[in-house]
Write a protein that holds these residues in place. Structure first.
Motif, PDB file in Angstrom:
ATOM      1  N   ASP A 157       0.828  -1.201   0.000  1.00 23.50           N
ATOM      2  CA  ASP A 157       0.000   0.000   0.000  1.00 23.50           C
ATOM      3  C   ASP A 157       0.865   1.255   0.000  1.00 23.50           C
ATOM      4  O   ASP A 157       0.555   2.233  -0.700  1.00 23.50           O
ATOM      5  CB  ASP A 157      -0.906   0.009   1.237  1.00 23.50           C
ATOM      6  CG  ASP A 157      -1.951  -1.098   1.195  1.00 23.50           C
ATOM      7  OD1 ASP A 157      -2.188  -1.637   0.092  1.00 23.50           O
ATOM      8  OD2 ASP A 157      -2.512  -1.411   2.254  1.00 23.50           O
ATOM      9  N   GLU A 200       0.979   4.131  -2.990  1.00 20.87           N
ATOM     10  CA  GLU A 200       0.676   5.534  -2.707  1.00 20.87           C
ATOM     11  C   GLU A 200       1.804   6.445  -3.182  1.00 20.87           C
ATOM     12  O   GLU A 200       1.557   7.480  -3.816  1.00 20.87           O
ATOM     13  CB  GLU A 200       0.437   5.721  -1.211  1.00 20.87           C
ATOM     14  CG  GLU A 200       0.055   7.140  -0.830  1.00 20.87           C
ATOM     15  CD  GLU A 200      -0.220   7.296   0.657  1.00 20.87           C
ATOM     16  OE1 GLU A 200      -0.543   8.425   1.084  1.00 20.87           O
ATOM     17  OE2 GLU A 200      -0.099   6.299   1.403  1.00 20.87           O
ATOM     18  N   GLU A 207      -6.474   9.655  -6.138  1.00 17.21           N
ATOM     19  CA  GLU A 207      -6.255   8.584  -5.174  1.00 17.21           C
ATOM     20  C   GLU A 207      -6.822   7.260  -5.667  1.00 17.21           C
ATOM     21  O   GLU A 207      -7.805   7.223  -6.408  1.00 17.21           O
ATOM     22  CB  GLU A 207      -6.900   8.944  -3.832  1.00 17.21           C
ATOM     23  CG  GLU A 207      -6.277  10.156  -3.158  1.00 17.21           C
ATOM     24  CD  GLU A 207      -6.898  10.416  -1.808  1.00 17.21           C
ATOM     25  OE1 GLU A 207      -7.821   9.652  -1.424  1.00 17.21           O
ATOM     26  OE2 GLU A 207      -6.458  11.365  -1.133  1.00 17.21           O
TER      27      GLU A 207
END
Length: 321
Positions: A9, A13, A23
């Motif tokens: 993750d 990001e 996003e």
């Protein structure tokens, strides 16, 4: 497509911070295929595919693949378009691997192609060849006949374990292809997809809507692309050749770009070579695919059965042309 590299993750990001894509809303691995790690990515700006290039991808080839898809996009041929990061470059790095985001292509890949879909696929393949006729870059076929002895070396025992007598038949195929290679150099050449299997083609009902996964694209005989497609689209379970599907695929192609006489005469040889190429790479994957990969290696014997058909064929008429 497949998943070999896990993306954390935190890494995702940081990676998306390089883009103007917003996003992430959804991010999941795609298990189909055998080559690179692929993920479905949805952000608040749209849907995309994220690819991490793995073992068979030469980093030096990646600009070729990117420019090829950009060329097709400018020609109006439906394919995933590379997305550039804020620095202007489409190719980036993620989890230590070269990585690329491309636009999402609508449509469904057929599980059991129909004859009308085969015809539409043939038309699409010919349109792609014409769209790439002025593509300025070239790339040698890294999995062409010159690579097959290397892939075969040390694997005859594995082939024999899969099917008694198979090793001798493969040796005969290699000899036949090597002896006939000068003939293939007289055929029309250009940029080919080289991996247009049903899971790399999209349809809406019976109409071809686009192609994906160009990472085997190279410069080779145009008719070799047809041979790859005949192997992938016109055989039923058990490797029985479906003449209706083969005839439809060839007719669809010729409705856009008629075959030359040398291509028709050489089609059986090209189909045999295409089957041998996929037998070889499947044999390698059968023994070398990591145990923890989400993808399962495909059985090489499917292409051993197809080779048995091609050994008896003589020309395009034997494929329904």
């Amino acid at each position: 497509m497949a998943v070999y590299t896990t993306v954390s993750d935190e890494a995702l990001e940081a990676f998306l911070d390089k883009y103007d894509l917003g996003e992430a809303r959804s991010f999941k691995g795609i298990a189909e295929g055998v080559e690179n790690s692929n993920y479905y990515l949805e952000t608040d700006r749209g849907r995309f595919i994220l690819t991490l290039f793995e073992r068979r991808a030469d980093p030096a080839d990646l600009p070729y693949f990117i420019q090829l898809k950009q060329h097709l996009d400018t020609k109006g041929f439906p394919c995933p378009a590379p997305v550039a990061a804020r620095d202007g470059a489409a190719l980036q790095t993620l989890e230590g691997k070269p990585a690329l985001i491309v636009t999402f292509l609508d449509g469904l890949s057929p599980k059991r192609p129909t004859a009308p879909q085969c015809r539409s696929l043939g038309e699409g393949l010919a349109r792609m060849h014409l769209a790439l006729s002025d593509f300025p870059l070239t790339r040698a076929n890294a999995l062409g006949p010159s690579s097959w002895p290397r892939l075969w070396k040390g694997r005859s025992e594995t082939a024999e374990e899969l099917q008694s007598g198979l090793a001798d038949l493969i040796n005969e195929d290699l000899t036949a292809i090597a002896n006939a290679r000068p003939q293939s150099r007289t055929m029309p050449r250009g940029t080919i997809h080289a991996d247009l299997f049903p899971d790399n083609a999209f349809f809406l009902h019976d109409t071809f809507t686009g192609a994906i996964d160009f990472y085997f694209a190279c410069t080779d005989a145009l008719a070799y692309d047809i041979a790859i497609c005949l192997n992938a689209w016109a055989f039923e379970d058990g490797a029985e050749y479906n003449y209706s599907k083969g005839a439809a695929l060839i007719a669809g192609y010729e409705s856009v770009r008629p075959l030359e006489a040398v291509e028709r005469e050489s089609l059986a040889l090209l189909c045999r070579g295409a089957a041998l190429r996929f037998f070889m790479t499947r044999l390698v994957d059968w023994t070398e695919t990591p145990a923890d990969a989400l993808v399962r290696p495909k059985n090489p014997l499917e292409y051993a059965a197809k080779l048995a058909f091609h050994r008896k064929a003589q020309n395009a008429a034997d494929y329904g042309a």
